[in-house]
Design a protein around this motif. Structure first.
Motif, short mmCIF file in Angstrom:
data_model
loop_
_atom_site.label_atom_id
_atom_site.label_comp_id
_atom_site.label_asym_id
_atom_site.label_seq_id
_atom_site.Cartn_x
_atom_site.Cartn_y
_atom_site.Cartn_z
N LYS A 31 2.26 -9.52 -7.17
CA LYS A 31 2.19 -8.85 -8.47
C LYS A 31 0.80 -8.27 -8.72
O LYS A 31 0.66 -7.15 -9.22
N ALA A 35 0.01 -4.29 -9.06
CA ALA A 35 -0.69 -3.79 -10.25
C ALA A 35 -1.92 -2.99 -9.84
O ALA A 35 -2.24 -1.95 -10.45
N ARG A 38 -0.86 0.48 -8.70
CA ARG A 38 -0.57 1.36 -9.84
C ARG A 38 -1.86 1.92 -10.44
O ARG A 38 -1.93 3.11 -10.79
N GLU A 39 -2.86 1.08 -10.56
CA GLU A 39 -4.13 1.54 -11.12
C GLU A 39 -4.81 2.55 -10.20
O GLU A 39 -5.35 3.57 -10.66
N ARG A 42 -3.04 5.96 -10.33
CA ARG A 42 -3.33 6.61 -11.62
C ARG A 42 -4.69 7.29 -11.57
O ARG A 42 -4.87 8.42 -12.02
N VAL A 53 -0.37 6.34 -17.53
CA VAL A 53 0.24 5.19 -16.88
C VAL A 53 0.94 5.62 -15.61
O VAL A 53 1.49 6.73 -15.52
N CYS A 54 0.91 4.74 -14.60
CA CYS A 54 1.64 4.94 -13.36
C CYS A 54 3.01 4.29 -13.49
O CYS A 54 3.11 3.11 -13.81
N TYR A 226 8.09 1.70 -18.23
CA TYR A 226 6.88 1.39 -18.99
C TYR A 226 7.11 0.21 -19.93
O TYR A 226 6.27 -0.70 -20.02
N SER A 229 7.01 -3.02 -18.14
CA SER A 229 5.65 -3.41 -17.72
C SER A 229 4.84 -3.94 -18.89
O SER A 229 3.96 -4.79 -18.71
N LEU A 230 5.14 -3.47 -20.10
CA LEU A 230 4.46 -4.01 -21.28
C LEU A 230 4.90 -5.44 -21.55
O LEU A 230 4.08 -6.30 -21.91
N PRO A 234 1.92 -5.46 -15.62
CA PRO A 234 1.90 -4.31 -14.71
C PRO A 234 2.30 -4.63 -13.28
O PRO A 234 2.53 -3.73 -12.48
#
Length: 371
Positions: A31, A35, A38-39, A42, A53-54, A226, A229-230, A234
């Motif tokens: 995880k 994450a 994704r960052e 982006r 956001v990715c 999204y 993910s919230l 993420p």
């Protein structure tokens, strides 16, 4: 085997080796890795933390393109699609089958659309809310001028979806400089030189939240990606992710950074394209595009006019020599598609050109110009 197609691309051994692991997608170590991916992507898109956001999605480029259309274009609303290649045609079909109304802007597949053409099309139909455009058309090899098109879209007060599937990671793009873009979409297995299985959209957060509930699809709802993910963090996925492909993609991002990033990779691809474009002409073949319109992702070449030429025979002859190209074409006239991306370097292109010369000789192709 030297793989010269515009994706999935030839990859480095350490990236392929990264697939050889068993991973639990809910494991905390994975995880965190996911994450971080994704960052990283982006940031590659010029996204800003807290503003963009990715949004990853399992599957191919068509999946993420459809998801972007469904998420950001309300059902029944008009989408202008710049129609200068096969992948634009596919975007239009995805939109129509999702219940969106498509307006086409026909443009030759030998050049980019101009900002003036975009401005005129939007002025002619105020009901058009979005423009859909393919950054790099791998049918012909052209590159659409996304910053210039975006400026025209922004001036008209409309929104844009950018299919950057075969462009992202090599051609420049910055979300913070193009606030009219609802989503730029791409995959792991093109210019970032990962393996197939995962696609990404990078989007402004305020647009994602504003479009919640209008996708008419659970699987293809990026607003739901999204929202999850919230709630779950993420590093979470809604459905079983291609964990091995993601792990390998993390390694591909390390290789990308070590090579020098986007500018260095683009320079390598451009040199590959130059060598291939010039080398094809030296063999008596005619490139589909003039050099001024030639992108760095794929060089498309007219098939020889010799009646003895058969594309599959040529593909097979190349394969016997250690080179694999596409056995189909996406242009109105018969062509050959030869990719310049992936873990491919100048010496590889020179090797491929020698193989092409030998293959043409073996097949007895005397007339090499187009019919």
């Amino acid at each position: 085997m030297l793989l010269l197609i515009p994706g999935p691309v030839q990859t480095r051994p350490e990236i392929r080796a990264a697939m050889a692991v068993d991973i639990a997608p809910w494991d905390n170590d994975f995880k965190a890795e996911y994450a971080a991916i994704r960052e990283a992507v982006r940031e590659l898109a010029g996204g800003v933390a807290g503003q963009h956001v990715c949004l990853p999605l399992q599957g191919a480029g068509h999946f993420i393109t459809e998801a972007a259309v469904r998420t950001f274009v309300p059902q029944g609303h008009k989408l202008l699609v710049v129609m200068n290649g096969t992948y634009a045609e596919r975007m239009a079909r995805l939109a129509r089958e999702a219940g969106r109304e498509v307006v086409v802007l026909p443009v030759p597949d030998t050049r980019s659309v101009t900002p003036e053409e975009i401005t005129q099309a939007l002025a002619a139909d105020p009901a058009i809310g979005h423009v859909g455009i393919v950054y790099s058309e791998t049918g012909s090899g052209i590159i659409n001028d996304i910053p210039a098109v975006g400026a025209a879209v922004r001036a008209a007060g409309r929104r844009m979806i950018v299919d950057a599937v075969s462009a992202f990671g090599a051609l420049p793009f910055s979300l913070k400089d193009q606030p009219e873009v609802d989503a730029v979409v791409f995959t792991s297995n093109k210019c970032l030189e990962g393996l197939p299985g995962i696609a990404f959209a990078i989007s402004p957060i305020e647009r994602v939240t504003a479009c919640a509930g209008q996708a008419n699809s659970w699987s293809f709802d990026l607003a739901d990606v999204y929202a999850v993910s919230l709630r779950a963090g993420p590093g979470s996925f809604r459905f079983t992710p291609p964990v091995q492909a993601l792990h390998a993609f993390g390694k591909a991002l390390e290789v990308y950074k070590a090579e020098g990033g986007r500018e260095t990779r683009l320079a390598r691809y451009r040199e590959n394209a130059r060598l291939l474009h010039e080398g094809a002409q030296a063999l008596g073949l005619k490139p589909y595009l003039d050099w001024q319109h030639q992108g760095p992702i794929i060089v498309t070449i007219h098939q020889p006019g010799d009646p003895a030429f058969k594309l599959q025979d040529f593909v097979d002859a190349l394969k016997r020599r250690g080179v694999l190209i596409s056995n189909f074409y996406n242009t109105p006239v018969p062509t050959m598609r030869i990719g310049c991306i992936g873990d491919v370097h100048a010496d590889d292109i020179r090797f491929a050109l020698r193989a092409m010369s030998e293959a043409l000789d073996e097949l007895g192709i005397q007339r090499r110009n187009a019919a």
